[in-house]
Design a protein around this motif. Structure first.
Motif, short mmCIF file in Angstrom:
data_model
loop_
_atom_site.label_atom_id
_atom_site.label_comp_id
_atom_site.label_asym_id
_atom_site.label_seq_id
_atom_site.Cartn_x
_atom_site.Cartn_y
_atom_site.Cartn_z
N TYR A 1 0.83 -1.20 0.00
CA TYR A 1 0.00 0.00 0.00
C TYR A 1 0.87 1.26 0.00
O TYR A 1 0.67 2.18 -0.81
CB TYR A 1 -0.89 -0.04 1.24
N ARG B 1 -7.10 4.24 6.10
CA ARG B 1 -7.37 3.06 5.30
C ARG B 1 -6.54 1.86 5.76
O ARG B 1 -6.89 0.72 5.46
CB ARG B 1 -7.08 3.35 3.83
N LEU C 1 -2.85 -2.48 -4.85
CA LEU C 1 -4.07 -2.16 -5.59
C LEU C 1 -5.01 -1.30 -4.76
O LEU C 1 -5.73 -0.45 -5.30
CB LEU C 1 -4.77 -3.45 -6.02
N HIS C 2 -5.00 -1.50 -3.45
CA HIS C 2 -5.83 -0.69 -2.57
C HIS C 2 -5.42 0.78 -2.66
O HIS C 2 -6.27 1.68 -2.68
CB HIS C 2 -5.70 -1.20 -1.13
N ASP D 1 -6.54 2.33 -5.91
CA ASP D 1 -7.95 2.70 -5.85
C ASP D 1 -8.10 4.09 -5.23
O ASP D 1 -8.92 4.91 -5.68
CB ASP D 1 -8.72 1.67 -5.04
N GLN E 1 -6.83 6.69 -7.91
CA GLN E 1 -7.20 6.37 -9.29
C GLN E 1 -7.41 7.61 -10.14
O GLN E 1 -7.22 7.56 -11.37
CB GLN E 1 -8.45 5.50 -9.31
N GLN F 1 -6.16 7.76 -14.09
CA GLN F 1 -7.26 7.40 -14.97
C GLN F 1 -6.95 7.56 -16.45
O GLN F 1 -7.51 6.84 -17.28
CB GLN F 1 -8.51 8.22 -14.62
N TRP G 1 -4.20 4.15 -17.43
CA TRP G 1 -4.39 2.71 -17.28
C TRP G 1 -4.13 1.93 -18.56
O TRP G 1 -3.59 0.83 -18.53
CB TRP G 1 -5.82 2.39 -16.83
N SER H 1 -1.93 -7.20 -10.57
CA SER H 1 -3.37 -7.42 -10.62
C SER H 1 -3.71 -8.91 -10.50
O SER H 1 -4.70 -9.28 -9.85
CB SER H 1 -3.95 -6.86 -11.91
N GLY I 1 -5.59 -9.09 -7.19
CA GLY I 1 -6.95 -8.76 -7.58
C GLY I 1 -7.98 -9.78 -7.12
O GLY I 1 -7.66 -10.94 -6.85
#
Length: 221
Positions: free
Chosen positions: A44, A63, A131-132, A135, A138, A142, A145, A158, A162
Motif C-alpha cells: 500500500y 485506510r 491495488l488498494h 484505488d 485512481q 485514470q 491505465w 493485478s 486482484g
C-alpha cells in the motif's frame, strides 16, 4: 484526528526487526476484516509513492485499519495511535529512499517460505495492498491505465492481488510455484510504474530550464 503529513526531508532510520514486529502486533490486535497486515501495508505504501502525488495523511492513514477519511483510530490509547503512525511514516520514508535510489536495493515485504529446500515467494497480500492504494489514487492514473507500459507492469500485480479474476487469469496464479514466478516479476513491475512518471517530471524540469535560459537572453537588436 489530524495525522502528521509525510515529510521526505526528515531524516528517519529504517524500522528494526523489533519495530516491524511491533507494527505487526499493533495491526493484528485491531478489530475488523479490512485491517492490513504488514505485507499488505508495505504494498500500500509503495503504491502511494509510485503515484504522482501522495494524498493527504488523513485520507490514506485511516485506510490502513479499514477506516474512511478522518475516521477515528481504533487503538486503545492516543499513545498507541501516535506510535503506530510514527512507525508507518518511517516505513514510507524507507520505501521512498529505495525508490529514489538504486532499485537493486528495493526490498518489498513479500511473504516467503521454504518448501523442500526451495525458497518460495508469495506477493499476494503485498499486491492487494498496492491495488488498494491505486484505488485511492485512481484519479491520478485514470488517463494512464491503458498505456502499454502501465498495463504491462500492472498485470502481475493485478493477477496476484486482484479479486474476481477471470478463469484464464486465475489459472496463472493457482499454484504455489506459479505465484512464486509471478511474484518475482513484481519488483520490476514497480520500477516500471515508478519510472512511468519520471519522463513527465524530467520534461517539466527541462521546460523550466528552457524558460529560465530564455529570460536571461538579451533581445535581438
Amino acid at each position: 484526528m489530524k495525522h502528521p503529513q509525510y515529510n521526505p526531508q526528515l531524516a528517519t532510520a529504517p524500522l528494526s526487526d523489533a519495530e516491524i514486529d511491533q507494527l505487526d502486533e499493533l495491526l493484528a490486535a485491531l478489530p475488523g476484516d479490512d485491517v492490513m497486515d504488514v505485507e499488505m501495508l508495505d504494498g500500500y505504501l509503495t503504491a502511494l509513492l509510485v503515484s504522482p502525488t501522495l494524498p493527504p495523511a488523513d485520507a490514506w492513514i485511516p485506510r490502513v485499519w479499514g477506516g474512511a477519511e478522518d475516521s477515528p483510530a481504533p487503538f486503545a490509547s492516543g499513545k498507541q495511535t501516535k506510535r503506530f503512525v510514527q512507525l508507518v511514516l518511517r516505513q514510507i520514508a524507507a520505501i521512498d529512499r529505495q525508490l529514489q535510489g538504486d532499485f537493486d536495493r528495493f526490498e518489498p515485504w513479500f511473504d516467503m517460505a521454504v518448501i523442500e529446500d526451495v525458497e518460495v515467494v508469495d506477493a499476494q497480500a503485498w499486491c492487494a495492498g498496492f491495488l488498494h492504494a491505486l484505488d485511492l489514487t485512481q484519479d491520478q492514473w485514470q488517463d494512464h491505465w491503458d498505456q502499454p507500459d502501465v498495463a504491462l507492469a500492472l498485470r502481475p500485480i493485478s493477477l496476484l492481488g486482484g479479486d474476481g479474476l477471470e478463469p484464464a487469469d486465475a489459472e496463472e496464479v493457482d499454484t504455489t510455484m506459479k505465484r512464486d514466478r509471478m511474484s518475482r516479476l513484481v519488483p520490476d513491475a514497480v520500477e516500471a510504474l515508478y519510472r512511468h512518471w519520471r519522463p513527465l517530471a524530467d520534461d517539466e524540469d527541462e521546460d523550466d530550464l528552457g524558460d529560465d535560459a530564455g529570460s536571461d537572453t538579451p533581445p535581438a537588436a
